[in-house]
Design an enzyme around this catalytic site. Structure first.
Site, PDB file in Angstrom:
ATOM      1  N   GLY A   1       0.828  -1.200   0.000  1.00  0.00           N
ATOM      2  CA  GLY A   1       0.000   0.000   0.000  1.00  0.00           C
ATOM      3  C   GLY A   1       0.864   1.254   0.000  1.00  0.00           C
ATOM      4  N   ASN A   2       2.183   1.063  -0.082  1.00  0.00           N
ATOM      5  CA  ASN A   2       3.113   2.181   0.043  1.00  0.00           C
ATOM      6  C   ASN A   2       3.239   2.947  -1.278  1.00  0.00           C
ATOM      7  OD1 ASN A   2       5.738   3.511  -0.141  1.00  0.00           O
ATOM      8  ND2 ASN A   2       6.094   2.652   1.885  1.00  0.00           N
TER       9      ASN A   2
ATOM     10  N   GLY B   1       5.296   5.349  -2.190  1.00  0.00           N
ATOM     11  CA  GLY B   1       6.682   5.496  -2.651  1.00  0.00           C
ATOM     12  C   GLY B   1       7.129   4.268  -3.424  1.00  0.00           C
TER      13      GLY B   1
ATOM     14  N   ASP C   1       9.438  -7.653   1.178  1.00  0.00           N
ATOM     15  CA  ASP C   1       9.453  -7.635   2.636  1.00  0.00           C
ATOM     16  C   ASP C   1      10.851  -7.197   3.055  1.00  0.00           C
ATOM     17  OD1 ASP C   1       7.711  -8.037   4.899  1.00  0.00           O
ATOM     18  OD2 ASP C   1       9.203  -9.474   5.571  1.00  0.00           O
TER      19      ASP C   1
ATOM     20  N   HIS D   1      12.197   7.301   5.427  1.00  0.00           N
ATOM     21  CA  HIS D   1      11.135   6.811   6.313  1.00  0.00           C
ATOM     22  C   HIS D   1      11.734   5.800   7.276  1.00  0.00           C
ATOM     23  CE1 HIS D   1      10.676   2.697   4.565  1.00  0.00           C
ATOM     24  NE2 HIS D   1      11.432   3.271   3.653  1.00  0.00           N
ATOM     25  N   GLY D   2      10.900   5.211   8.108  1.00  0.00           N
ATOM     26  CA  GLY D   2      11.326   4.118   8.987  1.00  0.00           C
ATOM     27  C   GLY D   2      12.560   4.475   9.815  1.00  0.00           C
ATOM     28  N   TYR D   3      13.577   3.639   9.715  1.00  0.00           N
ATOM     29  CA  TYR D   3      14.787   3.789  10.525  1.00  0.00           C
ATOM     30  C   TYR D   3      15.839   4.664   9.845  1.00  0.00           C
ATOM     31  CZ  TYR D   3      12.796  -0.050  13.259  1.00  0.00           C
ATOM     32  OH  TYR D   3      11.969  -0.816  14.039  1.00  0.00           O
TER      33      TYR D   3
ATOM     34  N   LYS E   1      19.862   7.276  -2.401  1.00  0.00           N
ATOM     35  CA  LYS E   1      19.474   6.110  -1.599  1.00  0.00           C
ATOM     36  C   LYS E   1      19.156   4.904  -2.493  1.00  0.00           C
ATOM     37  CE  LYS E   1      16.216   4.280   1.706  1.00  0.00           C
ATOM     38  NZ  LYS E   1      15.022   4.396   2.529  1.00  0.00           N
TER      39      LYS E   1
ATOM     40  N   HIS F   1      19.164  -1.592  -0.064  1.00  0.00           N
ATOM     41  CA  HIS F   1      18.722  -2.982  -0.156  1.00  0.00           C
ATOM     42  C   HIS F   1      17.617  -3.132  -1.203  1.00  0.00           C
ATOM     43  CE1 HIS F   1      16.536  -0.522   2.613  1.00  0.00           C
ATOM     44  NE2 HIS F   1      15.642  -1.440   2.935  1.00  0.00           N
TER      45      HIS F   1
HETATM   46  P1  IMP Z   1       7.557  -4.050   5.355  1.00  0.00           P
HETATM   47  O1  IMP Z   1       6.880  -2.874   4.729  1.00  0.00           O
HETATM   48  O2  IMP Z   1       6.651  -5.065   5.920  1.00  0.00           O
HETATM   49  O3  IMP Z   1       8.595  -4.630   4.468  1.00  0.00           O
HETATM   50  O4  IMP Z   1       8.282  -3.469   6.660  1.00  0.00           O
HETATM   51  C1  IMP Z   1       9.525  -2.933   6.554  1.00  0.00           C
HETATM   52  C2  IMP Z   1       9.874  -2.113   7.787  1.00  0.00           C
HETATM   53  O5  IMP Z   1      11.298  -2.130   7.890  1.00  0.00           O
HETATM   54  C3  IMP Z   1       9.476  -0.663   7.622  1.00  0.00           C
HETATM   55  O6  IMP Z   1       8.299  -0.360   8.311  1.00  0.00           O
HETATM   56  C4  IMP Z   1      10.650   0.087   8.235  1.00  0.00           C
HETATM   57  O7  IMP Z   1      10.454   0.202   9.613  1.00  0.00           O
HETATM   58  C5  IMP Z   1      11.815  -0.842   7.998  1.00  0.00           C
HETATM   59  N1  IMP Z   1      12.500  -0.494   6.718  1.00  0.00           N
HETATM   60  C6  IMP Z   1      12.582  -1.254   5.586  1.00  0.00           C
HETATM   61  N2  IMP Z   1      13.272  -0.617   4.614  1.00  0.00           N
HETATM   62  C7  IMP Z   1      13.636   0.561   5.151  1.00  0.00           C
HETATM   63  C8  IMP Z   1      14.367   1.682   4.614  1.00  0.00           C
HETATM   64  O8  IMP Z   1      14.797   1.736   3.457  1.00  0.00           O
HETATM   65  N3  IMP Z   1      14.550   2.704   5.474  1.00  0.00           N
HETATM   66  C9  IMP Z   1      14.082   2.717   6.741  1.00  0.00           C
HETATM   67  N4  IMP Z   1      13.379   1.736   7.275  1.00  0.00           N
HETATM   68  C10 IMP Z   1      13.156   0.645   6.485  1.00  0.00           C
END
Ligand code: IMP
Length: 199
Positions: free
Chosen positions: A9-10, A12, A69, A152-154, A175, A180
């Site tokens: 649903g992201n 980006g 994932d 976003h995230g970390y 980035k 990854h």
């Molecule tokens: P997914 O969307 O179920 O794959 O969850 C991945 C989670 O890992 C995200 O909610 C972030 O907290 C973290 N994550 C994965 N990739 C990144 C990134 O590129 N930057 C920062 N956090 C990330």
């Protein structure tokens, strides 16, 4: 035109996949626009969770599907938060709560090596017995305080091995070259080309 549903649903991720796949005559469809509800991620590996998401999207829509994932592995924490990265500080936790919990868990530690992991899966249909699975990682360390405005995230606490700043200080172009997800996407496109999935 070849249509593939993206099990995410992201917005980006949708933009990034759409731009890359457009070069190969592929239209990426958002699962949210095809009434695909998000499925619980009950696997114990990135691979299992990506397959669960791709299979669900393929089953509901009848289209081929791609899922990703990803998460952050911290060596001092034996790979945590790993597959639980999105919900490290609890179900529905905000990014800031997750990375604050991580900073606290590493308080006083000098061993701060970490890496982001990404697994991408392509399934031709819901019962595909040989999904294409690609994996890539991004090495770095965990900083001591959040910094940077992007990402976003970390990203505010992840210092990539290639830089002295945080991932959140990089532009999305910088980035994507290192990350990854960017590297896994290159591998996936290569594998899809080899298997003749693009016309
Ligand atoms: P997914 O969307 O179920 O794959 O969850 C991945 C989670 O890992 C995200 O909610 C972030 O907290 C973290 N994550 C994965 N990739 C990144 C990134 O590129 N930057 C920062 N956090 C990330």
């Amino acid at each position: 035109m070849n249509q593939i549903v993206l099990a995410s649903g992201n917005k980006g991720k949708l933009k990034e996949f759409s731009e890359l796949m457009a070069d190969y005559g592929v239209e990426i469809l958002a699962q949210s626009e095809l009434n695909v509800a998000e499925v619980p991620e009950t696997g114990t590996t990135f691979v299992e969770n990506a397959i669960i998401k791709a299979r669900n999207a393929a089953e509901v829509t009848g289209h081929a599907a791609i899922a990703d994932d990803s998460g952050l592995e911290v060596d001092f924490l034996q790979g945590a938060p790993g597959i639980y990265s999105a919900r490290y500080a609890g179900e529905g936790a905000k990014d800031e709560q997750n990375y604050t919990k991580l900073l606290n868990a590493l308080d006083g530690q000098t061993e701060r090596n970490a890496r982001f992991q990404c697994v991408l899966v392509y399934m031709r249909h819901a019962k595909d017995p040989t999904p294409i699975i690609c994996q890539a990682s991004w090495e770095g360390t965990i900083g001591f305080a959040p910094q940077g405005e992007n990402g976003h995230g970390y990203d505010p606490i992840f210092i990539p091995a290639e830089h002295d700043c945080a991932a959140a200080d990089l532009s999305s172009e910088e980035k994507n070259k290192l990350s990854h997800r960017g590297k896994a996407l290159v591998l996936l496109i290569e594998a899809m080309k080899q298997q003749g999935i693009f016309n």
